[in-house]
Design a protein around this motif. Structure first.
Motif, short mmCIF file in Angstrom:
data_model
loop_
_atom_site.label_atom_id
_atom_site.label_comp_id
_atom_site.label_asym_id
_atom_site.label_seq_id
_atom_site.Cartn_x
_atom_site.Cartn_y
_atom_site.Cartn_z
N ARG A 143 -6.39 26.28 -7.31
CA ARG A 143 -4.96 26.05 -7.45
C ARG A 143 -4.17 26.92 -6.47
O ARG A 143 -3.12 26.51 -5.99
CB ARG A 143 -4.52 26.31 -8.89
N TYR A 146 -5.24 25.56 -2.64
CA TYR A 146 -4.75 24.22 -2.31
C TYR A 146 -3.48 23.96 -3.12
O TYR A 146 -3.45 23.13 -4.02
CB TYR A 146 -5.78 23.14 -2.65
N SER A 147 -2.44 24.70 -2.77
CA SER A 147 -1.24 24.64 -3.61
C SER A 147 -0.24 23.56 -3.15
O SER A 147 0.61 23.13 -3.90
CB SER A 147 -0.56 26.00 -3.66
N GLY A 148 -0.38 23.12 -1.89
CA GLY A 148 0.56 22.11 -1.39
C GLY A 148 0.30 20.74 -2.00
O GLY A 148 -0.83 20.41 -2.34
N ARG A 149 1.34 19.97 -2.13
CA ARG A 149 1.21 18.62 -2.71
C ARG A 149 0.24 17.76 -1.92
O ARG A 149 -0.54 17.02 -2.49
CB ARG A 149 2.58 17.93 -2.74
N GLY A 150 0.30 17.89 -0.58
CA GLY A 150 -0.55 17.07 0.28
C GLY A 150 -2.01 17.48 0.25
O GLY A 150 -2.86 16.81 0.80
N GLU A 151 -2.30 18.61 -0.39
CA GLU A 151 -3.66 19.13 -0.39
C GLU A 151 -4.47 18.74 -1.63
O GLU A 151 -5.62 19.11 -1.76
CB GLU A 151 -3.63 20.67 -0.30
N LEU A 152 -3.85 18.00 -2.52
CA LEU A 152 -4.50 17.70 -3.80
C LEU A 152 -5.79 16.90 -3.62
O LEU A 152 -6.80 17.20 -4.25
CB LEU A 152 -3.52 16.97 -4.74
N SER A 153 -5.77 15.90 -2.76
CA SER A 153 -6.98 15.07 -2.63
C SER A 153 -8.12 15.87 -1.98
O SER A 153 -9.27 15.71 -2.33
CB SER A 153 -6.69 13.79 -1.87
N ASP A 186 3.03 23.28 -14.43
CA ASP A 186 3.86 22.68 -13.39
C ASP A 186 4.39 21.33 -13.88
O ASP A 186 3.62 20.43 -14.18
CB ASP A 186 3.03 22.49 -12.11
N GLY A 188 5.80 18.79 -12.46
CA GLY A 188 5.42 17.62 -11.67
C GLY A 188 4.00 17.19 -11.96
O GLY A 188 3.72 16.02 -12.19
N ALA A 189 3.10 18.17 -11.99
CA ALA A 189 1.69 17.87 -12.21
C ALA A 189 1.44 17.39 -13.63
O ALA A 189 0.68 16.46 -13.85
CB ALA A 189 0.86 19.12 -11.93
#
Ligand code: ADP
Ligand code: MG
Length: 251
Positions: A143, A146-153, A186, A188-189
């Motif tokens: 977490r 890879y905290s950026g939204r684009g890094e989730l995948s 979070d 959003g999550a």
């Protein structure tokens, strides 16, 4: 063929809900809010795994529910305390120093190191009788890294290979893998995975699929805490209460 073993949690009530405890050859996940007892459960089981196994002959003994094995402990939050291991060892009448010696401890500073430590443990598992692998806590470093939204995948991909390796090791070395996990706060999550009670573990579907047994911990009345089985191949959804004592998790 290896025989699956169940390792006690320290609470008879919780063990009863789990058909005796957490089993080897698969991943068990315990998640819940801060201070609900995840790390204390990890410490308790790190001692109990070393105790003699349950048998008909000693079913009334206090020393049942162990796996007569060594323990590996990957700590991602820096909350492991040898002093707690020693206190818990005293409850079960085992030598405190010996109890600590039987735990291979490693602190992971980032998610890459978490994977490396897991791989490094394979040689321990191959040469000694380990029965429990603890990862406290499994998602914390992913977490942060890879905290950026684009890094989730990308995170989920890396997490997936970590979990596949852990599952492999559980089966190959007859290990109970105990992973603790955080609940998502979070907004959003949580909207993505929100359940009826709003408490969802981090890690998404990848972790949900990897965990054979999932346990949700929460605070109850007073000192009481509540464990709810939310996913299990052979136990119904049930709740058990437990307390945290000097000697670890208890009824
Ligand atoms: P989590 O890992 O879920 O955030 P912990 O496992 O660290 O939570 O549990 C923290 C709780 O354990 C605190 O409420 C603390 O009071 C309790 N605790 C820690 N050590 C002891 C002890 N020696 N005796 C009784 N309770 C303890
Ligand atoms: Mg903790």
């Amino acid at each position: 063929r290896k025989k699956c073993i169940r390792i006690s949690t320290g609470s008879k009530q919780l063990d009863a809900c789990l058909n005796g405890g957490f089993q080897t050859m698969s991943i068990s996940e315990v998640y819940g809010e801060f201070r609900c007892g995840k790390t204390q459960l990890a410490h308790t089981m790190a001692v109990i795994a070393q105790l003699p196994k349950a048998s008909l002959a000693n079913s009334h003994s206090r020393e049942m529910g162990g796996a007569e094995g060594k323990v590996a402990y990957i700590d991602t939050e820096g909350t492991f305390r040898p002093e707690r291991i020693m206190e818990i060892a005293e409850r079960f009448g085992v030598d405190p120093d010996q109890a600590c010696e039987n735990i291979a401890y490693a602190r992971a500073q980032n998610s890459e190191m978490q994977t490396e430590l897991l791989e490094a443990l394979a040689s321990n598992f191959a040469t000694n009788e380990y029965r429990l692998l603890i990862i406290d806590s499994v998602m914390a470093l992913y977490r942060t890294d890879y905290s950026g939204r684009g890094e989730l995948s990308e995170r989920q991909q890396v997490l997936g290979s970590f979990l596949r390796r852990a599952t492999q090791m559980a089966e190959e070395f007859n290990l109970a893998v105990l992973m603790t996990n955080q609940v998502m706060s979070d907004p959003g999550a949580s909207a993505l995975f929100a359940g009826a009670d709003g408490r969802k573990p981090a890690g998404g579907h990848i972790l949900a699929h990897a965990s054979t047994t999932r346990l949700l911990l929460r605070k109850g009345r007073g000192e009481e805490r509540v464990a709810k089985i939310v996913d299990s191949p052979d136990c119904p959804e049930r709740e058990a209460t437990y307390i945290i004592t000097t000697g670890g998790i208890n009824d």
